[in-house]
Motif scaffolding. Structure first.
Motif, PDB file in Angstrom:
ATOM      1  N   UNK A  82       0.799  -1.227   0.000  1.00 53.83           N
ATOM      2  CA  UNK A  82       0.000   0.000   0.000  1.00 53.83           C
ATOM      3  C   UNK A  82       0.834   1.281   0.000  1.00 53.83           C
ATOM      4  N   UNK A  83       2.144   1.154   0.136  1.00 45.26           N
ATOM      5  CA  UNK A  83       2.981   2.349   0.087  1.00 45.26           C
ATOM      6  C   UNK A  83       2.871   3.042  -1.272  1.00 45.26           C
ATOM      7  N   UNK A  84       2.434   2.336  -2.283  1.00 45.39           N
ATOM      8  CA  UNK A  84       2.319   2.913  -3.615  1.00 45.39           C
ATOM      9  C   UNK A  84       0.967   3.580  -3.844  1.00 45.39           C
ATOM     10  N   UNK A  85       0.034   3.394  -2.922  1.00 42.63           N
ATOM     11  CA  UNK A  85      -1.311   3.931  -3.077  1.00 42.63           C
ATOM     12  C   UNK A  85      -1.675   4.783  -1.863  1.00 42.63           C
ATOM     13  N   UNK A  86      -2.171   5.990  -2.121  1.00 42.39           N
ATOM     14  CA  UNK A  86      -2.734   6.811  -1.061  1.00 42.39           C
ATOM     15  C   UNK A  86      -4.169   7.086  -1.460  1.00 42.39           C
ATOM     16  N   UNK A  87      -5.088   6.379  -0.826  1.00 42.73           N
ATOM     17  CA  UNK A  87      -6.512   6.537  -1.109  1.00 42.73           C
ATOM     18  C   UNK A  87      -7.098   7.439  -0.039  1.00 42.73           C
ATOM     19  N   UNK A  88      -7.468   8.656  -0.430  1.00 42.79           N
ATOM     20  CA  UNK A  88      -7.931   9.628   0.571  1.00 42.79           C
ATOM     21  C   UNK A  88      -9.210   9.181   1.263  1.00 42.79           C
ATOM     22  N   UNK A  89     -10.032   8.367   0.598  1.00 35.32           N
ATOM     23  CA  UNK A  89     -11.241   7.874   1.248  1.00 35.32           C
ATOM     24  C   UNK A  89     -10.889   6.889   2.357  1.00 35.32           C
ATOM     25  N   UNK A  90      -9.983   5.953   2.051  1.00 33.77           N
ATOM     26  CA  UNK A  90      -9.570   4.972   3.045  1.00 33.77           C
ATOM     27  C   UNK A  90      -8.821   5.638   4.193  1.00 33.77           C
ATOM     28  N   UNK A  91      -7.957   6.577   3.855  1.00 36.90           N
ATOM     29  CA  UNK A  91      -7.192   7.267   4.887  1.00 36.90           C
ATOM     30  C   UNK A  91      -8.116   8.036   5.831  1.00 36.90           C
TER      31      UNK A  91
END
Length: 226
Positions: free
Chosen positions: A150-159
């Motif tokens: 997941x270091x390659x993905x920043x999903x603002x909804x999940x965060x």
């Protein structure tokens, strides 16, 4: 460590395959409590357009009409064509080629793909369309995201909301004091606008979402904190 941040968003429409549309609509099944043929026929007729529109959320059936993205702090670019019905493959190829041209894998530069609900929608949709259209994606693009760290993905909804919860982009914008989306357009109106020849308006809407995602990401990662 330096980063290569790719803020992005896609806009999708229902399938443009007449064969798929016919198959989906002809295989509608009404609730089991519908017994009379007249009631069944009425239910099917009422839901034909609903089930068709839902293919815009299915990467196996729907179609990408534009991709908006920005690298780091650069201006947003939106890839779209006036000939939207037949340009999806070109949109994907242009997006992939630009990423490949811009990014060179390096031990000290990590690519981060940043967006809202991209883990379960945008990336999955792109992955499925790439397979359907036989377009080879960049090796560093986390398309089959469950196989990547997941270091390659920043999903603002999940965060913001957590793994199993949902929060709209507008909800996060309002919470952070960022100007929310205009009431003139949302995802449910994209197909109608495209059909009316207003693809440029859809592209502008997509670009605005990319800008909002970038602002949200910077707030969530405290980049402008004093």
């Amino acid at each position: 460590m330096r980063k290569f941040n790719i803020y992005f968003d896609i806009e999708t429409i229902p399938t443009q395959s007449k064969q798929l549309k016919t198959h989906i609509q002809n295989n509608l099944t009404p609730p089991s409590n519908y017994k009379k043929q007249e009631a069944i026929d009425a239910w099917i007729e009422e839901h034909k357009d609903i089930v068709y529109r839902k293919t815009a959320l299915n990467g196996g059936f729907g179609q990408i009409v534009c991709i908006g993205y920005a690298i780091n702090d650069e201006n947003v670019r939106v890839i779209y064509f006036d000939d939207w019905a037949s340009s999806e493959k070109q949109i994907l190829q242009s997006f992939f080629n630009d990423l490949i041209e811009r990014y060179r894998p390096s031990s000290d530069i990590t690519p981060h793909f940043i967006g809202h609900n991209i883990e379960n929608f945008d990336l999955r949709f792109i992955y499925q369309r790439a397979i359907v259209l036989d377009v080879i994606p960049p090796a560093f693009l986390p398309l089959n995201n469950k196989s990547y760290n997941n270091m390659y993905i920043f999903d603002s909804m999940t965060e913001w909301a957590g793994k199993r919860n949902y929060a709209s982009l507008n909800e996060v914008c309002l919470a952070l004091g960022i100007e929310p989306k205009s009431d003139d357009i949302d995802g449910s109106k994209v197909w109608d606008l495209v059909r009316e020849g207003k693809i440029k308006q859809v592209a502008d809407y997509c670009a605005a979402d990319v800008e909002k995602v970038r602002l949200i990401h910077k707030r969530m990662t405290f980049q402008n904190a004093s």
